[in-house]
Design a protein around this motif. Structure first.
Motif, PDB file in Angstrom:
ATOM      1  N   ASP A 124       0.820  -1.211   0.000  1.00  0.00           N
ATOM      2  CA  ASP A 124       0.000   0.000   0.000  1.00  0.00           C
ATOM      3  C   ASP A 124       0.860   1.271   0.000  1.00  0.00           C
ATOM      4  O   ASP A 124       0.421   2.331   0.444  1.00  0.00           O
ATOM      5  CB  ASP A 124      -0.952   0.022   1.201  1.00  0.00           C
ATOM      6  N   TYR A 125       2.091   1.154  -0.503  1.00  0.00           N
ATOM      7  CA  TYR A 125       2.995   2.304  -0.480  1.00  0.00           C
ATOM      8  C   TYR A 125       2.423   3.457  -1.309  1.00  0.00           C
ATOM      9  O   TYR A 125       1.727   3.249  -2.298  1.00  0.00           O
ATOM     10  CB  TYR A 125       4.384   1.918  -0.992  1.00  0.00           C
ATOM     11  N   GLN A 126       2.734   4.674  -0.882  1.00  0.00           N
ATOM     12  CA  GLN A 126       2.219   5.878  -1.527  1.00  0.00           C
ATOM     13  C   GLN A 126       3.306   6.646  -2.286  1.00  0.00           C
ATOM     14  O   GLN A 126       2.990   7.583  -3.016  1.00  0.00           O
ATOM     15  CB  GLN A 126       1.606   6.810  -0.462  1.00  0.00           C
ATOM     16  N   LYS A 127       4.538   6.263  -2.116  1.00  0.00           N
ATOM     17  CA  LYS A 127       5.631   7.044  -2.689  1.00  0.00           C
ATOM     18  C   LYS A 127       5.931   6.604  -4.121  1.00  0.00           C
ATOM     19  O   LYS A 127       6.284   5.447  -4.367  1.00  0.00           O
ATOM     20  CB  LYS A 127       6.892   6.893  -1.836  1.00  0.00           C
ATOM     21  N   LEU A 128       5.799   7.538  -5.049  1.00  0.00           N
ATOM     22  CA  LEU A 128       6.174   7.251  -6.430  1.00  0.00           C
ATOM     23  C   LEU A 128       7.672   7.003  -6.555  1.00  0.00           C
ATOM     24  O   LEU A 128       8.135   6.374  -7.513  1.00  0.00           O
ATOM     25  CB  LEU A 128       5.759   8.413  -7.336  1.00  0.00           C
ATOM     26  N   ALA A 129       8.429   7.483  -5.562  1.00  0.00           N
ATOM     27  CA  ALA A 129       9.880   7.288  -5.586  1.00  0.00           C
ATOM     28  C   ALA A 129      10.233   5.805  -5.542  1.00  0.00           C
ATOM     29  O   ALA A 129      11.276   5.398  -6.070  1.00  0.00           O
ATOM     30  CB  ALA A 129      10.529   8.010  -4.402  1.00  0.00           C
ATOM     31  N   ILE A 130       9.387   4.985  -4.933  1.00  0.00           N
ATOM     32  CA  ILE A 130       9.653   3.551  -4.889  1.00  0.00           C
ATOM     33  C   ILE A 130       9.587   2.964  -6.295  1.00  0.00           C
ATOM     34  O   ILE A 130      10.435   2.158  -6.693  1.00  0.00           O
ATOM     35  CB  ILE A 130       8.671   2.836  -3.940  1.00  0.00           C
ATOM     36  N   ASP A 131       8.594   3.367  -7.066  1.00  0.00           N
ATOM     37  CA  ASP A 131       8.501   2.909  -8.460  1.00  0.00           C
ATOM     38  C   ASP A 131       9.739   3.323  -9.249  1.00  0.00           C
ATOM     39  O   ASP A 131      10.311   2.517 -10.008  1.00  0.00           O
ATOM     40  CB  ASP A 131       7.251   3.486  -9.129  1.00  0.00           C
ATOM     41  N   ARG A 132      10.154   4.568  -9.076  1.00  0.00           N
ATOM     42  CA  ARG A 132      11.325   5.049  -9.810  1.00  0.00           C
ATOM     43  C   ARG A 132      12.583   4.324  -9.369  1.00  0.00           C
ATOM     44  O   ARG A 132      13.479   4.064 -10.175  1.00  0.00           O
ATOM     45  CB  ARG A 132      11.479   6.561  -9.623  1.00  0.00           C
ATOM     46  N   PHE A 133      12.660   3.988  -8.071  1.00  0.00           N
ATOM     47  CA  PHE A 133      13.845   3.274  -7.583  1.00  0.00           C
ATOM     48  C   PHE A 133      13.907   1.870  -8.182  1.00  0.00           C
ATOM     49  O   PHE A 133      14.981   1.405  -8.573  1.00  0.00           O
ATOM     50  CB  PHE A 133      13.831   3.191  -6.058  1.00  0.00           C
ATOM     51  N   LEU A 134      12.777   1.187  -8.269  1.00  0.00           N
ATOM     52  CA  LEU A 134      12.760  -0.157  -8.859  1.00  0.00           C
ATOM     53  C   LEU A 134      13.152  -0.098 -10.330  1.00  0.00           C
ATOM     54  O   LEU A 134      13.844  -0.995 -10.836  1.00  0.00           O
ATOM     55  CB  LEU A 134      11.378  -0.782  -8.698  1.00  0.00           C
ATOM     56  N   GLU A 135      12.739   0.951 -11.024  1.00  0.00           N
ATOM     57  CA  GLU A 135      13.153   1.122 -12.416  1.00  0.00           C
ATOM     58  C   GLU A 135      14.663   1.320 -12.505  1.00  0.00           C
ATOM     59  O   GLU A 135      15.320   0.819 -13.432  1.00  0.00           O
ATOM     60  CB  GLU A 135      12.423   2.315 -13.032  1.00  0.00           C
ATOM     61  N   THR A 136      15.218   2.039 -11.531  1.00  0.00           N
ATOM     62  CA  THR A 136      16.660   2.249 -11.506  1.00  0.00           C
ATOM     63  C   THR A 136      17.391   0.930 -11.270  1.00  0.00           C
ATOM     64  O   THR A 136      18.423   0.652 -11.900  1.00  0.00           O
ATOM     65  CB  THR A 136      17.040   3.246 -10.390  1.00  0.00           C
ATOM     66  N   VAL A 137      16.869   0.100 -10.375  1.00  0.00           N
ATOM     67  CA  VAL A 137      17.459  -1.218 -10.129  1.00  0.00           C
ATOM     68  C   VAL A 137      17.500  -2.030 -11.417  1.00  0.00           C
ATOM     69  O   VAL A 137      18.510  -2.663 -11.746  1.00  0.00           O
ATOM     70  CB  VAL A 137      16.675  -1.970  -9.038  1.00  0.00           C
ATOM     71  N   GLU A 138      16.418  -2.000 -12.173  1.00  0.00           N
ATOM     72  CA  GLU A 138      16.361  -2.747 -13.433  1.00  0.00           C
ATOM     73  C   GLU A 138      17.415  -2.252 -14.415  1.00  0.00           C
ATOM     74  O   GLU A 138      18.072  -3.059 -15.106  1.00  0.00           O
ATOM     75  CB  GLU A 138      14.957  -2.619 -14.036  1.00  0.00           C
ATOM     76  N   ARG A 139      17.614  -0.944 -14.487  1.00  0.00           N
ATOM     77  CA  ARG A 139      18.610  -0.404 -15.410  1.00  0.00           C
ATOM     78  C   ARG A 139      20.031  -0.723 -14.950  1.00  0.00           C
ATOM     79  O   ARG A 139      20.915  -0.988 -15.767  1.00  0.00           O
ATOM     80  CB  ARG A 139      18.413   1.105 -15.569  1.00  0.00           C
ATOM     81  N   VAL A 140      20.269  -0.698 -13.641  1.00  0.00           N
ATOM     82  CA  VAL A 140      21.586  -1.041 -13.113  1.00  0.00           C
ATOM     83  C   VAL A 140      21.914  -2.503 -13.406  1.00  0.00           C
ATOM     84  O   VAL A 140      23.033  -2.837 -13.824  1.00  0.00           O
ATOM     85  CB  VAL A 140      21.648  -0.766 -11.589  1.00  0.00           C
ATOM     86  N   VAL A 141      20.955  -3.388 -13.192  1.00  0.00           N
ATOM     87  CA  VAL A 141      21.172  -4.809 -13.474  1.00  0.00           C
ATOM     88  C   VAL A 141      21.440  -5.016 -14.966  1.00  0.00           C
ATOM     89  O   VAL A 141      22.247  -5.859 -15.357  1.00  0.00           O
ATOM     90  CB  VAL A 141      19.955  -5.639 -13.015  1.00  0.00           C
ATOM     91  N   ALA A 142      20.770  -4.220 -15.798  1.00  0.00           N
ATOM     92  CA  ALA A 142      20.912  -4.386 -17.248  1.00  0.00           C
ATOM     93  C   ALA A 142      22.256  -3.904 -17.774  1.00  0.00           C
ATOM     94  O   ALA A 142      22.818  -4.515 -18.697  1.00  0.00           O
ATOM     95  CB  ALA A 142      19.779  -3.657 -17.967  1.00  0.00           C
ATOM     96  N   ASP A 143      22.807  -2.825 -17.192  1.00  0.00           N
ATOM     97  CA  ASP A 143      23.994  -2.239 -17.828  1.00  0.00           C
ATOM     98  C   ASP A 143      25.109  -1.798 -16.896  1.00  0.00           C
ATOM     99  O   ASP A 143      26.087  -1.222 -17.350  1.00  0.00           O
ATOM    100  CB  ASP A 143      23.568  -1.041 -18.685  1.00  0.00           C
ATOM    101  N   ASN A 144      25.009  -2.074 -15.588  1.00  0.00           N
ATOM    102  CA  ASN A 144      26.004  -1.503 -14.688  1.00  0.00           C
ATOM    103  C   ASN A 144      26.650  -2.513 -13.743  1.00  0.00           C
ATOM    104  O   ASN A 144      27.351  -2.115 -12.825  1.00  0.00           O
ATOM    105  CB  ASN A 144      25.369  -0.369 -13.874  1.00  0.00           C
ATOM    106  N   ILE A 145      26.400  -3.798 -13.953  1.00  0.00           N
ATOM    107  CA  ILE A 145      27.050  -4.807 -13.127  1.00  0.00           C
ATOM    108  C   ILE A 145      27.615  -5.907 -14.032  1.00  0.00           C
ATOM    109  O   ILE A 145      27.171  -6.075 -15.176  1.00  0.00           O
ATOM    110  CB  ILE A 145      26.087  -5.444 -12.099  1.00  0.00           C
TER     111      ILE A 145
END
Length: 328
Positions: free
Chosen positions: A291-312
């Motif tokens: 029930d989280y209300q912070k859109l920042a959580i969505d953006r953070f998960l998107e960042t995790v996906e991009r890091v896994v894709a191109d930064n490790i």
């Protein structure tokens, strides 16, 4: 030192004339001379040679380069501060990782990238000794937690439904066993869960790390139908726990990345072996309230996906994000 005095000095060095520089600074020549003299007195060096022509001393030339950089940095800092002040600041609190493994590398790189791309989100780590991830989420102390599971989602489904939580799988790795090089199992190329059934397995007793202990118990119960011989030690951190290797008959269960880490590599007389069993896989999750209300959580998960894709540097034997599979 006043930032205005630095700027006045920069302007003066451009014109090398007090009268002309004062006119451009919209101040009087005596006032400008006073400010520059005070600056020299504060620095304890002569910046100018005062004669028929105004010249910079060697110290004045060197100081000019730094003064320009300082002034630019000040203007950038002022701009950022004013931009932030004009926006609503959101706080995102992430549970701090325990050790430097593959999951913590992904998390650290994601946080750094997220901070850089989202300056209006105050992102920080949080850790509280003795507190479980779920407790910290329920108490509102963190927004995103960490947990692990050994290839069985029954516990996850129960906790998710009961606690209203979402489990976001990030990486799944084969479990390895870490043991003394004289241990009977160390002579093998790989070991099985059956090989480990009666071998003492070191586990931490700290409440923060309970998910791993429960996951190991569940793994053995489902895979070989018996309870393993777990030895528990109370430690404040996993780093401290992995230094506790006095029992030479016992082994540790670790992820693939942890088996290759510098932390374990410091024990030159210990080795790591893969567990030759597809069931022996450990999955690391990000955990947050459904029930989280912070859109920042969505953006953070998107960042995790991009890091896994191109930064490790991906492991060929590990699975990531959408490629992760778990079995009931």
């Amino acid at each position: 030192m006043k930032i205005d005095s630095l700027y006045e000095y920069i302007v003066l060095t451009h014109y090398l004339n007090f009268t002309t520089a004062a006119a451009n600074l919209h101040t009087s020549q005596p006032n400008l001379s006073k400010h520059i003299l005070e600056l020299e007195q504060e620095l304890g060096v002569d910046l100018l040679k005062r004669g028929k022509r105004l010249e910079l001393t060697p110290a004045g030339t060197a100081f000019l380069e730094d003064a320009i950089q300082i002034h630019h940095a000040y203007k950038d800092a002022l701009r950022r501060a004013r931009e932030i002040a004009s926006h609503d600041i959101v706080e995102l609190v992430v549970q701090e990782p325990y050790v430097m493994d593959a999951m913590s590398e992904i998390l650290f790189k994601s946080v750094m990238r997220f901070k850089r791309e989202n300056p209006y989100v105050l992102t920080k780590y949080y850790q509280e000794k003795g507190k479980k991830s779920v407790e910290l989420l329920e108490q509102g102390k963190i927004d995103i937690a960490l947990t692990v599971d050994c290839n069985s989602i029954e516990w996850i489904e129960q906790v998710s439904e009961k606690k209203n939580l979402i489990f976001f799988p990030v990486i799944q790795e084969q479990l390895h066993v870490w043991l003394w090089d004289h241990h009977p199992l160390a002579r093998r190329d790989a070991v099985t869960l059956e090989d480990l059934l009666h071998v003492p397995i070191n586990m931490t007793a700290t409440r923060s790390f309970d998910p791993m202990r429960y996951a190991v118990l569940d793994l053995f119960q489902k895979s070989v139908g018996a309870r393993p011989n777990l030895q528990t030690y109370s430690n404040d951190s996993l780093n401290e726990f992995f230094m506790n290797t006095q029992d030479r008959n016992a082994v540790f269960l670790v992820s693939e990345a942890m088996a290759r880490s510098q932390l374990l590599g410091m024990h030159y007389d210990m080795v790591s072996l893969p567990i030759d069993d597809e069931r022996a896989r450990i999955t690391s999750y990000l955990l947050f309230r459904s029930d989280y209300q912070k859109l920042a959580i969505d953006r953070f998960l998107e960042t995790v996906e991009r890091v896994v894709a191109d930064n490790i540097e991906r492991s060929a034997t590990a699975s990531y994000l959408g490629d992760i599979t778990v079995e009931l």
